[in-house]
Design an enzyme around this catalytic site. Structure first.
Site, PDB file in Angstrom:
ATOM      1  N   SER A 322     -76.735  73.091  40.413  1.00 24.61           N
ATOM      2  CA  SER A 322     -76.962  73.244  38.974  1.00 24.61           C
ATOM      3  C   SER A 322     -75.837  72.564  38.205  1.00 24.61           C
ATOM      4  O   SER A 322     -74.728  72.431  38.706  1.00 24.61           O
ATOM      5  CB  SER A 322     -76.948  74.729  38.599  1.00 24.61           C
ATOM      6  OG  SER A 322     -75.630  75.247  38.681  1.00 24.61           O
ATOM      7  N   ASP A 323     -76.129  72.133  36.982  1.00 24.95           N
ATOM      8  CA  ASP A 323     -75.014  71.779  36.114  1.00 24.95           C
ATOM      9  C   ASP A 323     -74.282  73.095  35.824  1.00 24.95           C
ATOM     10  O   ASP A 323     -74.847  74.180  35.956  1.00 24.95           O
ATOM     11  CB  ASP A 323     -75.486  71.105  34.824  1.00 24.95           C
ATOM     12  CG  ASP A 323     -74.374  70.244  34.211  1.00 24.95           C
ATOM     13  OD1 ASP A 323     -73.193  70.474  34.537  1.00 24.95           O
ATOM     14  OD2 ASP A 323     -74.685  69.345  33.411  1.00 24.95           O
ATOM     15  N   CYS A 324     -72.992  72.968  35.444  1.00 18.29           N
ATOM     16  CA  CYS A 324     -72.159  74.165  35.493  1.00 18.29           C
ATOM     17  C   CYS A 324     -72.590  75.201  34.457  1.00 18.29           C
ATOM     18  O   CYS A 324     -72.696  74.905  33.277  1.00 18.29           O
ATOM     19  CB  CYS A 324     -70.701  73.757  35.368  1.00 18.29           C
ATOM     20  SG  CYS A 324     -70.267  72.773  36.820  1.00 18.29           S
ATOM     21  N   SER A 326     -75.573  76.588  34.405  1.00 19.56           N
ATOM     22  CA  SER A 326     -76.979  76.426  34.001  1.00 19.56           C
ATOM     23  C   SER A 326     -77.747  77.742  34.042  1.00 19.56           C
ATOM     24  O   SER A 326     -78.602  77.993  33.188  1.00 19.56           O
ATOM     25  CB  SER A 326     -77.702  75.433  34.908  1.00 19.56           C
ATOM     26  OG  SER A 326     -77.316  74.140  34.619  1.00 19.56           O
TER      27      SER A 326
END
Ligand code: NAG
Ligand code: NAG
Ligand code: NAG
Ligand code: NAG
Ligand code: NAG
Ligand code: NAG
Ligand code: NAG
Ligand code: NAG
Ligand code: NAG
Ligand code: NAG
Ligand code: NAG
Length: 787
Positions: A322-324, A326
Site C-alpha cells: 500500500s502507499d503509506c 492507505s
C-alpha cells in the site's frame, strides 16, 4: 582579446519532498547480519539451524516460505505485514525471535539513486556517507535512451547491495514512479518519465530490469525463483496524478479524498499501460497501490484491479504494497462503505494487498481473522508472496555475486561519470537563435551568471533524494571553461519555483514564473551586450513564450532536475563539449491551458461539450509552446525509411474473432473486409511483426546524438484514434556527415492496437502509418480469415 560578456540565468525551479524531515534515528538498523540463515548467527542465538526448514537451501522457495509462515502463530504473522509501532507509517516487520527471524524494514527508495526516504536505508558511519545522485526521471526520460535507463538501474542496485552489505540499506526499493503526467500542474511530474504511456512503460521495463536482474539469469523457467539483485516497485497503481490542487475558487482537491473519474478506455489505453509493461515485460517484484479512489473505489481496496488485473491477468511475481497509510486513509478520510478499521483491513486483504506501509495490518489482522472476515490462509498467502521476494533477494542465504561489494562500489568515479552523462543526455535545447550556442571558450573567456541559483546544489537533486557524493554547481562547471562573474543581483527578487510552488502534496496552479522573475530576465536581456542564455530548472511547462520570441534572448536550455553533476552538464553543453540531444518528455502547453481544463479532468480525449482541449501529444490538437519530443541540436539530422512499405498478415481463425464495429468517419473507407479488426488477445503476435529500418544522417557540421522517434497513426478516419502514438525510439550517435540504419522490431498487437470505446484492444485491418520526422511509411495490416 577583449572579453565578451554573456549573461546566464539559471532559473531553478525546486521541488522537495515533504518526507525530507522524517528521520529514523530511533530505529536500530535491522541489517546487523550478513544473511538470516547463517549457521553462526543461529548458533549465537542458541538456536539449532536444522530445526528450521525455511533455511534448507535444497527446498523450493515456496516450500521454504510456507514452512516459515506455518511456523508462526497468528499474532506473529500479523506483525510481519506492516509497522508495529502504532501511529507510524513505516513498514518494519517485527521478526520472530524464537525462529531466528530478524526485523526487516521493507521501505527503501531509489528513484534516482539510493535515497534516505523510508527509513530502510540511511547514510552514515565512516563507510557510506553518500550515494550517486542521478538526474530525476523527468530528465532521464528526456534522453530517450533505454540503455541509459538500464545502466542507471544497474548502478543504483550495485550501490544499494554494497550499502546493504555494510548494514545501511534494505533490499526492497519502492521505485520507480511511473504515473503519467496527465496534467502539467501535477506536483510530482519531476519524479516520472513524462506523459507518454509507451515511454513510461519502456522506462519502467529498463529501470526495473537494471535494478532487479542478476546477470545471466534475466529469464527463468520459474520466475518465482529467479534471483533478484534488488527488488523494484512500480507505483502508484493507478490513475494517481493529483496531489493537492487549489482551484481558482476556494475548493481544494487532495490525493487522499480524490475520486478519479476514469473511463475504462482511458484506463486500458493510458493509465494501466506502463504498469502492464512493468509487470509483464519488466517482471517487477512489487506494485504499490495508490491513495486515490477510481470511480468510487479506493485503489487499494479494488480487488478487480489488484488481485484480478495485477496478479491473475498480468501474473505478478512478487508482492503488492500500500502507499503509506492507505488503509487508514480508506477508513478515516474516505470513510469508504462506512467500514470500521477492521472491515477496511479485511477489504484490502481480500483485494490482494500483501503488505501495509502503515500499522493497520499489524494492529487489526488478528481480530479480522477471528471475526471471520478473512481466512488465516489469506494472511498466509500474503506472507508467502512477501517472503518469496526476500528469498529471491538472498536475504536468507546471501548472494555470492554481491556479498563482496563494499564502499568502493559507492560513489565510484565510473558511477559519477554515468550521472554526468545522464545529465548531459537529458537536457533539452529549446532555442538557439543564429547558432548562438555553443560558445567558443577561446572567444568567451569571461561570462556573467545572474540568478540566485547559479550556485545550485540541493536544487538539482529534487526530491526522493539521498546524500549525493558531491555537487557540481553551474558555477563549478562553467569555471572549467571561463572566468565566472557571479552577479547575485536579483537574488531577493526572484528565486524561481521551489518547494513553495511544486512538490509532493502540492500541485502548481499555473505556468508563470513567480515574482519578478520575468522582469529580471527581461532586464538582463535588455542590458546584455553578449549572447544571453536562459537555463531553466523545472519539471515541465513554464510560460516562456515571450523569451522564445524575444530577439534579446539567444538560447534557452531546459535543464530539469539534473542530479549531482548537473552544473557540469550545463557547462559542457554551453561550451560545446557536448552536443545536446534530449527531447521534451511532456507537452509544453500555452499558459491558457490551465483555464481551459480543470486538473481533475481524467479524460485524455477532447470534450467538445465542456470545451476541454484534450491531453498530451496523443489527443491535444491546440497550439503548444513546445511539442512533446521537441529538442534542438547543434547539428541537423535527416531521416528516410529504407523499406517502401510493410505488410503484416495475421490469421484469424473464425468469424467470432473479428470485431466489425469500428467507428469510421467515412463508411466507404470501411467497406474493407469481412474482418474489420480482430481482438488483440486472439492474435498471435511477436516483436518482429513490423520490421522497420530508418536511415538517419547527420547532415550538419558537428558530431551529435539524436533520439529517433517512431510514431504510429491508425487507419484514416477512425474516430477516437490518437493523433499519433510513439511506438519506439532509439538514441544514436552520428559523426558529422555519417549515416546509420536504425532497426525497429515492432509487435503489431502491442503498438498498432486501437482501444475501442468499450475498452476492447483490437488490431484494425487497413493502412496504418509510421512516422519519423517528416517521413511516412505505410503499414498494411491484413487480417486473413482461415477457411
Ligand atoms: C550488531 O551486532 C553486534 C554483535 O552481534 C552487537 O554488538 C550490536 O549491538 C548490534 N547492533 C545493532 C544496531 O543491533
Ligand atoms: C546462549 O546460551 C549461553 C549459554 O547458556 C548463554 O550464556 C547466552 O547468553 C545465550 N545467548 C543468547 C543470545 O540467548
Ligand atoms: C504466539 O507467539 C508468541 C511468541 O512469539 C507468544 O508470545 C504468544 O503467546 C503466541 N500466541 C499464541 C496464541 O500462541
Ligand atoms: C465522469 O466523466 C464522464 C465523462 O467521461 C461524465 O459523463 C460523468 O458525468 C463523470 N462522472 C462524475 C461523477 O463526475
Ligand atoms: C572493496 O573491495 C575491493 C574489491 O574486492 C577490494 O580491493 C577493496 O580492498 C575493498 N575495500 C574495502 C574498503 O574493504
Ligand atoms: C557556492 O556554494 C559553495 C557551497 O555552498 C560555497 O562554498 C561557494 O562559496 C559558493 N560560491 C559562490 C560563488 O557563491
Ligand atoms: C521559495 O521562494 C519564495 C520566494 O519566491 C520564498 O518566499 C520561499 O521561502 C521559498 N521557499 C523555500 C522553501 O525556500
Ligand atoms: C526592455 O526593453 C524594451 C524595449 O526597449 C522595453 O520596452 C522594456 O521595458 C525593457 N524591459 C525592462 C525590464 O527593462
Ligand atoms: C505567457 O503567455 C502569454 C500568452 O499565452 C503571453 O502573452 C506572455 O507573454 C507569456 N509570458 C511570458 C513571460 O512568456
Ligand atoms: C481539435 O479538436 C477539437 C475537439 O475535438 C475539434 O473541435 C477541433 O476541430 C480540432 N481542431 C483541429 C485543428 O483539428
Ligand atoms: C545511451 O546511454 C548509454 C549509457 O549511458 C551510453 O553509453 C550511450 O552512448 C548513449 N547513447 C547515445 C547515442 O548517446
Amino acid at each position: 582579446m577583449a572579453s565578451s560578456l554573456s549573461s546566464l540565468l539559471p532559473l531553478l525551479l525546486l521541488s522537495l519532498t515533504s518526507f525530507a524531515a522524517l528521520s529514523l534515528a530511533d530505529y536500530p538498523l535491522p541489517y546487523n547480519f550478513t544473511h538470516v540463515c547463517d549457521a553462526k548467527r543461529y548458533a549465537s542465538l542458541n538456536l539449532s539451524i536444522p530445526d528450521f526448514a525455511f533455511c534448507d537451501k535444497s527446498l523450493s522457495y515456496y516450500v521454504r516460505a510456507k514452512n516459515l509462515v506455518d511456523s508462526m502463530n497468528l499474532t506473529e504473522k500479523a506483525k510481519q505485514l506492516g509497522n508495529n509501532n502504532n501511529g507510524e507509517w513505516y513498514a518494519v516487520a517485527a521478526g520472530v525471535p524464537r525462529l531466528g527471524l530478524p526485523a526487516y524494514n521493507w521501505w527503501s527508495e531509489a528513484l534516482h539513486g539510493v535515497s534516505y526516504i523510508g527509513g530502510g536505508t540511511s547514510f552514515g558511519g565512516p563507510d557510506v556517507k553518500a550515494a550517486t545522485s542521478f538526474p530525476l526521471p523527468i530528465n532521464s526520460a528526456a534522453a530517450f535512451n533505454a540503455t541509459l535507463w538500464r545502466e542507471i538501474g544497474k548502478t543504483i542496485s550495485t550501490e544499494a547491495r554494497a550499502m546493504n552489505n555494510l548494514g545501511f540499506a534494505g533490499l526492497t526499493f519502492w521505485s520507480p514512479n511511473i504515473n503519467l503526467v496527465r496534467d502539467p500542474r501535477w506536483g510530482r511530474a519531476l519524479e516520472t518519465p513524462g506523459e507518454c504511456p509507451t515511454t513510461a512503460g519502456i522506462y519502467a521495463i529498463n529501470f526495473v530490469r537494471g535494478l532487479q536482474d542478476v546477470e545471466g539469469q534475466e529469464h527463468s523457467n520459474d520466475p518465482n525463483s529467479r534471483p533478484l539483485k534488488v527488488s523494484a516497485c512500480c507505483k502508484h497503481y493507478a490513475a494517481y496524478d493529483v496531489d493537492y490542487w487549489r482551484t481558482t475558487g476556494s475548493m481544494t482537491v487532495d490525493r487522499f479524498h480524490y475520486d478519479a473519474n476514469v473511463t475504462e478506455r482511458d484506463m486500458v489505453e493510458s493509465y494501466l499501460k506502463p504498469f502492464e509493461m512493468c509487470v509483464k515485460e519488466g517482471d517487477v517484484s512489487s506494485v504499490m497501490c495508490s491513495y486515490n479512489k477510481i470511480n468510487g473505489v479506493p485503489a487499494c481496496a479494488d480487488g478487480r484491479r489488484m488481485r484480478g488485473t495485477i496478479r491473475d491477468e498480468w501474473d505478478l511475481h512478487g508482492y503488492v504494497v500500500s502507499d503509506c497509510d492507505s488503509i487508514k486513509t480508506i477508513f478515516e478520510k474516505q470513510q469508504w462503505l462506512d467500514d470500521t478499521a477492521i472491515e477496511a483491513t479485511a477489504q484490502v486483504m481480500r483485494a490482494g494487498l500483501d503488505l501495509d506501509c502503515g500499522w493497520y495490518y499489524a494492529q487489526y489482522l488478528e481480530e479480522t481473522v477471528k471475526k471471520g472476515l478473512i481466512k488465516e490462509s489469506d494472511v498466509d498467502e500474503a506472507l508467502i508472496n512477501n517472503y518469496i521476494v526476500l528469498l529471491r533477494l538472498g536475504w536468507f542465504d546471501g548472494n555470492p555475486l554481491y556479498d563482496n561489494l563494499n564502499a568502493s562500489n559507492v560513489c565510484s568515479v565510473d558511477n559519477m561519470k554515468l550521472a554526468a552523462s545522464a545529465a548531459r543526455q537529458g537536457m533539452v535545447l529549446l532555442k538557439n537563435k543564429g547558432d548562438a550556442l555553443p560558445l567558443s571558450p577561446q572567444k568567451f573567456k569571461r561570462i556573467a551568471i545572474v540568478g540566485p541559483h547559479a550556485n545550485a546544489t540541493e536544487v538539482m537533486i529534487g526530491n526522493y533524494n539521498g546524500v549525493p557524493c558531491r555537487y557540481i554547481s553551474p558555477i563549478d562547471g562553467l569555471k572549467k571553461y571561463a572566468e565566472v562573474d557571479y552577479k547575485c543581483r536579483g537574488c531577493r527578487c526572484a528565486v524561481g519555483l521551489n518547494l513553495t510552488y511544486e512538490r509532493e502534496d502540492w500541485d502548481r496552479t499555473g505556468f508563470d514564473l513567480p515574482g519578478y522573475q520575468n522582469h529580471l530576465i527581461e532586464t538582463v536581456a535588455n542590458v546584455s551586450k553578449g549572447p544571453v542564455v536562459v537555463v531553466i530548472f523545472s519539471s515541465g511547462t513554464i510560460n516562456i513564450s515571450s523569451f522564445v520570441k524575444s530577439g534579446d534572448v539567444d538560447a534557452i536550455i531546459w535543464a530539469g532536475y539534473p542530479g549531482q553533476e548537473g552544473g557540469q552538464a550545463v557547462a559542457d553543453i554551453i561550451f560545446g563539449a557536448y552536443n545536446p540531444g534530449g527531447r521534451l518528455p511532456v507537452t509544453w502547453y500555452p499558459s491558457e491551458y490551465t483555464s481551459q481544463i480543470p486538473e481533475t479532468s481524467q479524460q485524455f480525449r477532447p470534450n467538445d461539450e465542456l470545451g476541454y482541449p484534450g491531453r498530451t501529444y496523443r489527443f491535444y490538437n491546440g497550439t503548444t509552446q513546445f511539442d512533446f519530443g521537441y529538442g534542438l541540436s547543434y547539428t541537423k539530422f535527416s531521416y528516410s525509411f529504407v523499406n517502401p512499405n510493410v505488410l503484416v498478415t495475421k490469421n484469424v481463425n473464425n468469424a467470432r474473432q473479428c470485431y466489425n464495429f469500428l467507428p469510421f468517419e467515412d463508411k466507404q473507407l470501411t467497406d474493407v473486409p469481412a474482418c474489420q479488426s480482430a481482438l488483440v488477445s486472439d492474435l498471435d503476435c511477436t516483436a518482429g511483426d513490423v520490421s522497420v529500418q530508418v536511415s538517419v544522417t547527420n547532415v550538419g557540421k558537428l558530431d551529435g546524438s539524436d533520439a529517433v522517434m517512431l510514431y504510429a497513426k491508425q487507419p484514416q478516419g477512425l474516430i477516437g484514434a490518437p493523433i499519433k502514438d510513439l511506438v519506439a525510439f532509439e538514441r544514436v550517435f552520428l559523426k558529422a556527415g555519417e549515416s546509420k540504419v536504425v532497426s525497429f522490431e515492432i509487435d503489431a498487437c502491442k503498438r498498432l492496437a486501437f482501444v475501442t470505446e468499450s475498452a476492447q484492444e483490437v488490431l484494425p485491418q487497413g493502412e496504418h502509418t509510421l512516422l519519423v520526422g517528416d517521413q511516412k511509411l505505410p503499414v498494411y495490416v491484413h487480417l486473413q480469415k482461415e477457411v
